[in-house]
Structure formats: structure tokens, C-alpha cells
Design a protein around this motif. Structure first.
Motif, PDB file in Angstrom:
ATOM      1  N   PHE A 299       0.860  -1.198   0.090  1.00 31.45           N
ATOM      2  CA  PHE A 299      -0.206  -0.165  -0.140  1.00 31.45           C
ATOM      3  C   PHE A 299       0.943   1.437  -0.015  1.00 31.45           C
ATOM      4  CE2 PHE A 299      -2.364  -3.638   1.739  1.00 31.45           C
ATOM      5  CZ  PHE A 299      -3.684  -3.268   1.421  1.00 31.45           C
ATOM      6  N   THR A 300       0.292   2.225  -0.782  1.00 36.70           N
ATOM      7  CA  THR A 300       0.902   3.767  -0.852  1.00 36.70           C
ATOM      8  C   THR A 300      -0.061   4.565  -0.139  1.00 36.70           C
ATOM      9  OG1 THR A 300       2.230   5.073  -1.466  1.00 36.70           O
ATOM     10  CG2 THR A 300       0.762   4.338  -3.197  1.00 36.70           C
ATOM     11  N   ILE A 301       0.209   5.616   0.400  1.00 36.30           N
ATOM     12  CA  ILE A 301      -0.528   6.508   1.020  1.00 36.30           C
ATOM     13  C   ILE A 301      -0.803   7.992   0.414  1.00 36.30           C
ATOM     14  CG2 ILE A 301      -1.203   7.638   3.046  1.00 36.30           C
ATOM     15  CD1 ILE A 301       0.655   5.667   4.615  1.00 36.30           C
ATOM     16  N   GLN A 302      -1.818   8.241  -0.052  1.00 33.46           N
ATOM     17  CA  GLN A 302      -1.853   9.834  -0.604  1.00 33.46           C
ATOM     18  C   GLN A 302      -2.293  10.808   0.369  1.00 33.46           C
ATOM     19  OE1 GLN A 302      -1.229  11.406  -3.043  1.00 33.46           O
ATOM     20  NE2 GLN A 302      -2.553  13.288  -3.130  1.00 33.46           N
TER      21      GLN A 302
ATOM     22  N   HIS B  63     -10.550   3.169   0.307  1.00 35.21           N
ATOM     23  CA  HIS B  63     -10.630   3.966   1.302  1.00 35.21           C
ATOM     24  C   HIS B  63     -10.221   3.384   2.696  1.00 35.21           C
ATOM     25  CE1 HIS B  63     -13.649   6.663  -0.580  1.00 35.21           C
ATOM     26  NE2 HIS B  63     -14.301   5.576  -0.946  1.00 35.21           N
ATOM     27  N   ILE B  64      -9.769   3.997   3.587  1.00 35.34           N
ATOM     28  CA  ILE B  64      -9.132   3.656   4.876  1.00 35.34           C
ATOM     29  C   ILE B  64     -10.259   2.725   5.479  1.00 35.34           C
ATOM     30  CG2 ILE B  64      -9.662   5.602   6.289  1.00 35.34           C
ATOM     31  CD1 ILE B  64      -6.568   3.307   6.776  1.00 35.34           C
TER      32      ILE B  64
ATOM     33  N   ILE C 278       2.897   7.217  -7.859  1.00 37.72           N
ATOM     34  CA  ILE C 278       2.293   6.063  -7.096  1.00 37.72           C
ATOM     35  C   ILE C 278       2.939   4.824  -7.921  1.00 37.72           C
ATOM     36  CG2 ILE C 278       0.100   4.594  -7.234  1.00 37.72           C
ATOM     37  CD1 ILE C 278      -1.475   7.535  -7.050  1.00 37.72           C
ATOM     38  N   MET C 279       3.238   4.945  -9.095  1.00 40.25           N
ATOM     39  CA  MET C 279       3.686   3.709 -10.101  1.00 40.25           C
ATOM     40  C   MET C 279       5.078   3.520  -9.649  1.00 40.25           C
ATOM     41  SD  MET C 279       1.346   2.383 -12.044  1.00 40.25           S
ATOM     42  CE  MET C 279       2.042   1.397 -13.085  1.00 40.25           C
ATOM     43  N   ALA C 280       6.005   4.577  -9.125  1.00 39.62           N
ATOM     44  CA  ALA C 280       7.294   4.370  -8.674  1.00 39.62           C
ATOM     45  C   ALA C 280       7.438   3.392  -7.386  1.00 39.62           C
ATOM     46  CB  ALA C 280       7.967   5.987  -8.344  1.00 39.62           C
ATOM     47  N   THR C 281       6.192   3.671  -6.619  1.00 35.94           N
ATOM     48  CA  THR C 281       6.359   2.942  -5.387  1.00 35.94           C
ATOM     49  C   THR C 281       5.870   1.185  -5.762  1.00 35.94           C
ATOM     50  OG1 THR C 281       3.847   2.801  -4.922  1.00 35.94           O
ATOM     51  CG2 THR C 281       5.225   4.861  -4.027  1.00 35.94           C
ATOM     52  N   GLY C 282       5.403   1.081  -6.996  1.00 37.27           N
ATOM     53  CA  GLY C 282       5.024  -0.207  -7.096  1.00 37.27           C
ATOM     54  C   GLY C 282       3.898  -0.777  -6.254  1.00 37.27           C
ATOM     55  N   ALA C 283       3.173  -0.100  -5.406  1.00 35.37           N
ATOM     56  CA  ALA C 283       2.283  -0.529  -4.634  1.00 35.37           C
ATOM     57  C   ALA C 283       1.265  -0.866  -5.275  1.00 35.37           C
ATOM     58  CB  ALA C 283       2.037   0.534  -3.528  1.00 35.37           C
ATOM     59  N   ASP C 284       0.547  -2.025  -4.594  1.00 36.15           N
ATOM     60  CA  ASP C 284      -0.904  -2.610  -5.230  1.00 36.15           C
ATOM     61  C   ASP C 284      -2.000  -1.629  -5.173  1.00 36.15           C
ATOM     62  OD1 ASP C 284       0.417  -5.238  -5.788  1.00 36.15           O
ATOM     63  OD2 ASP C 284       0.297  -5.558  -3.525  1.00 36.15           O
ATOM     64  N   TYR C 285      -1.676  -0.918  -3.942  1.00 39.48           N
ATOM     65  CA  TYR C 285      -2.944  -0.167  -3.662  1.00 39.48           C
ATOM     66  C   TYR C 285      -2.690   1.407  -3.300  1.00 39.48           C
ATOM     67  CZ  TYR C 285      -6.358  -3.794  -3.131  1.00 39.48           C
ATOM     68  OH  TYR C 285      -7.117  -5.155  -3.389  1.00 39.48           O
ATOM     69  N   CYS C 286      -3.407   2.477  -3.673  1.00 44.01           N
ATOM     70  CA  CYS C 286      -3.170   3.541  -3.007  1.00 44.01           C
ATOM     71  C   CYS C 286      -4.266   4.002  -2.134  1.00 44.01           C
ATOM     72  CB  CYS C 286      -3.242   4.614  -4.182  1.00 44.01           C
ATOM     73  SG  CYS C 286      -2.978   6.444  -3.563  1.00 44.01           S
TER      74      CYS C 286
END
Lengths: 243, 158
Positions: free
Chosen positions: B15-18, B122-123, B88-96
Motif C-alpha cells: 500500500f501507498t498513501i495519498q 478508502h481507509i 504512485i507507480m514508482a512505489t510499485g504498490a498494489d493499492y493507493c
């Protein structure tokens, strides 16, 4: 002097930047620009509509009122304040943008934003989708009933509307009740398990405020007051804005 | 009630976080961004969070705010959001994970428009997932990898 230079003749007759300076705290530091460009380099709106934050500020400072109050760029800047965050002089460019929006004739502002604001003014919900209080109440009660039955561990879960004296007044984006009501439920569950004393309001339940984005100050205030008055009348202690 | 990240130990979904501009940079600053991370790390596992650069108060706006979503300038809005998409793509995370509706709608749209494989969530969905109380019909924004994980009352699926 190169022929392309902009020549300012006599006393500048700008009024826009001076007007803004008078109405925002500390004058927004609008005279302090060092032209360093930190705002530009970190702004995702740089280059859209052939504009960027420094250019916009410099044009305001040079009194190019006609240009700055007609560029569509003010509707592409989200007023996210990253330019202020990185600015060594903390210049409030977003307030210039907001006030430039406000100079547009209301009927020339983007119709999508204007219509969402007008919808919110139709009834006491504040909903940009025009949803009436009764429709909101129906959806909440219907979804709650369904989940209490189908997930018996939550048979005592509540989703109060106009609960007098509840600690938290919680508002709600219109999207869930109107288009995806199942998405209301996870938050209710969390509040239930945490033992939180909360309520929605039948008036002012909708969280979005497009009148703010429209830079329509009177309507923005109206929408905000509908919500605040409801929370006050219910005697709630904390206003939880989910937007 | 106590959330934990056991459900994700084996799965290792990332996961990454916006960070929402409104509550972080324009509101309570890095302190609330750290609170947000305390919750997210508790729910999905600290080792499964991949941060964007920059983040917290220095985060880039996604382009969903200020009425941009309703302004009619769709092409410019997506051009604005391309920077966020790249981050977001640079993190390679499955979810934002997004904290507000404007961010959710915009990140969801740019992910789809530019062909990213990540989902936007959503959180509240993740808190309930970690508690084992997320039903089958409350998963609109979970990807296929999590649609069947830890389902509460699966018999109620529509």
C-alpha cells in the motif's frame, strides 16, 4: 530596452492585487516575491493553460488585471497550498487564485461547479446531488435495517439522525447514500465497535461544498451555516467533516 | 476491538498513501500524517507500506481538489494528475489509500486512464477488513486479490 518588454506607463491602475491584499491576513505577503520559482517547480498545474504560479503572481503584481481575471488556469489550480509550503516568503498565491475566481461573472464560471453549488441551495441537505433530507433518511434507515439483519453481530448497530446531545456531528459525502450505499456501512461498524456517540443531521448532512470551489462567498456561507446550525441545535460537541 | 495486520502476513499486499492536502498540509500538518500512518501500518503491516516521494506536508496534490473534478477541464486535470500517477507507480504498490472523496475519485480515474494496475481504496474498508467484519458487498474498491480475503458473512453476497 527590448521591444517585447512590457512598459508600465505612469501610475499603475491595478486594483485586483490591491483588493486581495486588503482582505487576506498579512496581505498574503503578495509584495514579497523573490521570483525564485520554487512554487513553479513543485506545482502540478505548472504549464496548464500556459500559466504557472509565479507567472500568475508576477502578472498580478504588474497590474495585468484583465489577463489574470480571465485565464481559465484559476480553475485548474486546486489551491492545494504546496506553493505556499515551499515558498521562502510564504506568499499566498492560492488566495489570489480564489479571488480571481470570484471576479468571474457567476454564469461564466464552470457549469459543473456552479450546478453542484446550485443543487446544494435547493434544500437543507447541502447535497451537490440535490438529494432531499427525506431521501437521505430513507436510505440510511433502509441500509441499516438490512445490515442489522444480514450480519447479526451488528444487530445493535446504529446510524442516528438528529440525535440530540450526541458527542460527534458527522457529515457524509453524497456519493455513498446516492450511488453506493453499501459503502456507508464500514464507517458505521467502526464507530459502533469503538462505542462512539455520533449522529448525522437531517439538515446539512452532506459534506461537499461546491459553493466554496465556485468562489460564491454568500452561498458558501449559507451552506456552511446550515450544517453548523444543525450541529448547534442538536447540542453536538465536535463537528466531524469527512471531506 | 483491536486491529492487526495478520491477514496480510502471508499475502504481502502493498500500500501507498495519498496524504490529503486538506487535512495534512492545510490542516494539522505532519502530526496528523503520522497518525494516519500509525493506523495504516497497524492495519496492513508496516513492512507493506511503501511511501511516495515527497509525502506528508510536502505531498503533491492529486488534482481532485478545488472543484477540478467538476470544472469540465478533464484533459488538463489528467495532465495534472499524471505526476501523481507516476509517483504512485514508482512505489510499485498494489493499492493507493486515499483519505478523502476528491482524492479517491481522482486517483481512481488517473489509475484507470493511464493504465495503472493499482486499486484505490478508502481507509475504512481496510480497517474493517483487518477486523474480519468486511462483508462481500462492501468491497467495491478492493482488487481481485482481496475480494475473497477474510470475508464476513460470505453468504450475503449479491
Amino acid at each position: 530596452m527590448p521591444e517585447s518588454s512590457i512598459t508600465i506607463k505612469g501610475k499603475k491602475n491595478s486594483s485586483f492585487i490591491d483588493t486581495v491584499k486588503e482582505i487576506i491576513p498579512e496581505g498574503g505577503n503578495l509584495n514579497l516575491c523573490l521570483t525564485c520559482g520554487a512554487c513553479v517547480s513543485g506545482c502540478p498545474a505548472t504549464g496548464l493553460a500556459d500559466m504557472d504560479p509565479r507567472k500568475f503572481l508576477r502578472m498580478c503584481a504588474m497590474g495585468l488585471d484583465e489577463e489574470v481575471t480571465t485565464t481559465p488556469w484559476v480553475w485548474m489550480c486546486t489551491m492545494c497550498q504546496r506553493c505556499v509550503y515551499v515558498c521562502p516568503m510564504k506568499i499566498d498565491i492560492p488566495q489570489l487564485v480564489y479571488n480571481a475566481r470570484a471576479t468571474w461573472p457567476r454564469d461564466k464560471r464552470p457549469s459543473g461547479i456552479r450546478n453542484s453549488c446550485d443543487m446544494a441551495l435547493r434544500n437543507d441537505s447541502n447535497s451537490a446531488m440535490g438529494t432531499a433530507p427525506d431521501d437521505f433518511i430513507f436510505v440510511v434507515q433502509d441500509v441499516l435495517e438490512e445490515y442489522r439483519e444480514s450480519q447479526p453481530e451488528f444487530k445493535d448497530m446504529v446510524a442516528p439522525i438528529d440525535k440530540q446531545g450526541a458527542h460527534f456531528f458527522l457529515n457524509q459525502n453524497s456519493r455513498e447514500p446516492v450511488t453506493e450505499p453499501d459503502e456507508l456501512v464500514p464507517l458505521w461498524k467502526i464507530l459502533h465497535l469503538a462505542g462512539v456517540d455520533w449522529t448525522y443531521g437531517s439538515k446539512g448532512w452532506a459534506a461537499e461544498n461546491y459553493c466554496l470551489f465556485l468562489a460564491d462567498n454568500d452561498s458558501w456561507e449559507h451552506v456552511t451555516r446550515v450544517s453548523a446550525n444543525q450541529a448547534n441545535q442538536l447540542g453536538n460537541k465536535v463537528f466531524l467533516n469527512t471531506e | 476491538m483491536k486491529v492487526n495486520s495478520d491477514w496480510n502476513k502471508e499475502l504481502g499486499v502493498t500500500f501507498t498513501i495519498q496524504d490529503p492536502c486538506q487535512i495534512v498540509r492545510k490542516g494539522f500538518g505532519d502530526a496528523v500524517a503520522d497518525d494516519l500512518r500509525f493506523v495504516i501500518e497497524s492495519v496492513v503491516g508496516k513492512e507493506n507500506v511503501i511511501e511516495m516521494t515527497p509525502n506528508k506536508s510536502n505531498n503533491y496534490c492529486c488534482g481532485g481538489g478545488g472543484g477540478f473534478l467538476q470544472s469540465g477541464h478533464t484533459e488538463e486535470r489528467r495532465q495534472y494528475g499524471k505526476i501523481k500517477f507516476n509517483q504512485i507507480m514508482a512505489t510499485g504498490a498494489d493499492y493507493c489509500i486515499t483519505g478523502c472523496h476528491n482524492c479517491h475519485a481522482q486517483v481512481h480515474d488517473i489509475g484507470h486512464h493511464f493504465g495503472g494496475a493499482f486499486s484505490t481504496v478508502h481507509i475504512w474498508t481496510l480497517i474493517c477488513l483487518s477486523l474480519g467484519i468486511l462483508g462481500p458487498n462492501e468491497r467495491a474498491y478492493l482488487g481481485d486479490d482481496l475480494k475473497e480475503v477474510n470475508v464476513f458473512h460470505p453468504e450475503t453476497a449479491l
